[in-house]
Write an enzyme that holds these catalytic residues in place. Structure first.
Site, PDB file in Angstrom:
ATOM      1  N   ASN A 180      -9.956  24.250 -17.051  1.00  0.00           N
ATOM      2  CA  ASN A 180     -10.903  25.160 -16.428  1.00  0.00           C
ATOM      3  C   ASN A 180     -12.334  24.751 -16.755  1.00  0.00           C
ATOM      4  OD1 ASN A 180      -8.992  27.020 -15.281  1.00  0.00           O
ATOM      5  ND2 ASN A 180      -8.648  27.852 -17.325  1.00  0.00           N
ATOM      6  N   CYS A 191      -2.947  24.465 -10.843  1.00  0.00           N
ATOM      7  CA  CYS A 191      -4.029  24.719  -9.887  1.00  0.00           C
ATOM      8  C   CYS A 191      -3.575  24.198  -8.531  1.00  0.00           C
ATOM      9  CB  CYS A 191      -5.314  24.027 -10.336  1.00  0.00           C
ATOM     10  SG  CYS A 191      -6.673  24.210  -9.170  1.00  0.00           S
ATOM     11  N   CYS A 235      -8.763  29.589  -4.509  1.00  0.00           N
ATOM     12  CA  CYS A 235      -7.812  29.421  -5.613  1.00  0.00           C
ATOM     13  C   CYS A 235      -6.436  29.255  -4.982  1.00  0.00           C
ATOM     14  CB  CYS A 235      -7.835  30.619  -6.550  1.00  0.00           C
ATOM     15  SG  CYS A 235      -6.565  30.580  -7.840  1.00  0.00           S
ATOM     16  N   GLY A 236      -5.828  28.070  -5.150  1.00  0.00           N
ATOM     17  CA  GLY A 236      -4.570  27.774  -4.488  1.00  0.00           C
ATOM     18  C   GLY A 236      -3.427  28.657  -4.960  1.00  0.00           C
ATOM     19  N   THR A 237      -3.226  28.724  -6.276  1.00  0.00           N
ATOM     20  CA  THR A 237      -2.169  29.606  -6.780  1.00  0.00           C
ATOM     21  C   THR A 237      -2.469  31.050  -6.431  1.00  0.00           C
ATOM     22  OG1 THR A 237      -3.268  29.644  -8.950  1.00  0.00           O
ATOM     23  CG2 THR A 237      -1.441  28.088  -8.667  1.00  0.00           C
TER      24      THR A 237
END
Length: 276
Positions: A71, A80, A212-214
């Protein structure tokens, strides 16, 4: 020049510094990562992706390459979704993997990916598991949400009476630290119609990001859960663009663009000073 190689990339404007380090020799201190990601004194990014061979870190993976993700504050993260797309794109562009399907190792487990001819990337994200409910507080206003594990923790609030564009996410929203002792990604979602969501996100260790992919996977899983099902597909519009998500019992996929935009070398003297 004899500095440290880097690249800059993004997935729906969730941006990363990539550090090719096949043998795992770079000393990635928290201070060094935070300096790299600082948008005034460093290169600027939401996080760092170290490209390292899985066996160099002695980590179990069926894939040759491991995404060592950090991060922006220097803390280590499990996964991520936007980062793994950019990571896969780099492997193909650099000749380290062939276009098509292969496996990327992450701390959340192996993630099969497909790099398509149009240069978009699909990631098998694993299960999106509903783990309960909790509350977050934004500017003094409490919101209930659905807790979702996508290899990392999320709390998704689906808003029917508030436009997510009106939320003030400049400061860290509060949350239950007993429920999320290692922090949590906070998603705020509007339903746009059948199979379409809009989302904003405040990521742990970063702040509000463009995507944010997740988090998009968590948002879709939570929205379907609230609708009484665990299977379906949806687009998700985030400030940085649009992705496509499918969820089913025990599995999910994320598809979207991934771009490499720059490359260069980090000055050795800056790197040494940033790590102290």
């Amino acid at each position: 020049m004899g500095g440290i190689e880097f690249l800059k990339g993004h997935g729906t404007q969730n941006d990363f510094v990539l550090l090719p380090d096949a043998a795992g020799r770079l000393d990635l201190t928290e201070a060094r990562i935070a300096a790299l990601c600082d948008r005034h004194r460093g290169l600027g990014a939401d996080g760092v992706l170290r490209i390292v061979r899985a066996d160099a870190l002695e980590l179990p993976s069926a894939g040759e390459w491991f995404m060592d993700y950090r991060n922006a504050d220097g803390s280590i993260a499990e996964m991520c979704g936007n980062g793994v797309r950019v990571f896969a794109r780099y492997l193909v562009d650099s000749g380290l993997a062939a276009e098509g399907g292969f496996v990327v190792g992450t701390r959340a487990g192996d993630r099969p990916v497909v790099v398509h001819p149009d240069r978009s990337v699909t990631v098998q994200m694993g299960p999106a598991t509903i783990t309960g409910t909790s509350v977050t507080v934004v500017a003094g206003r409490p919101f209930s949400g659905v807790a979702v594990d996508v290899g990392n923790p999320h709390l998704v609030t689906v808003l029917d009476d508030t436009d997510v564009a009106d939320l003030d996410l400049r400061d860290q929203p509060d949350y239950d630290h007993d429920v999320f002792p290692n922090g949590v990604n906070l998603e705020f979602v509007n339903r746009l119609g059948e199979g379409a969501l809009r989302m904003r996100v405040h990521e742990r260790g970063v702040g509000e990001t463009r995507a944010c992919g997740t988090g998009t996977v968590a948002a879709v899983a939570a929205a379907f859960h609230l609708a009484g099902t665990d299977t379906g597909a949806s687009t998700v519009d985030i400030p940085g663009g649009r992705v496509e998500v499918t969820v089913s019992r025990g599995a999910s996929t994320l598809s979207g663009p991934a771009e490499i935009v720059a490359r260069g070398e980090i000055d050795d003297a800056w790197w040494a000073a940033a790590g102290s």
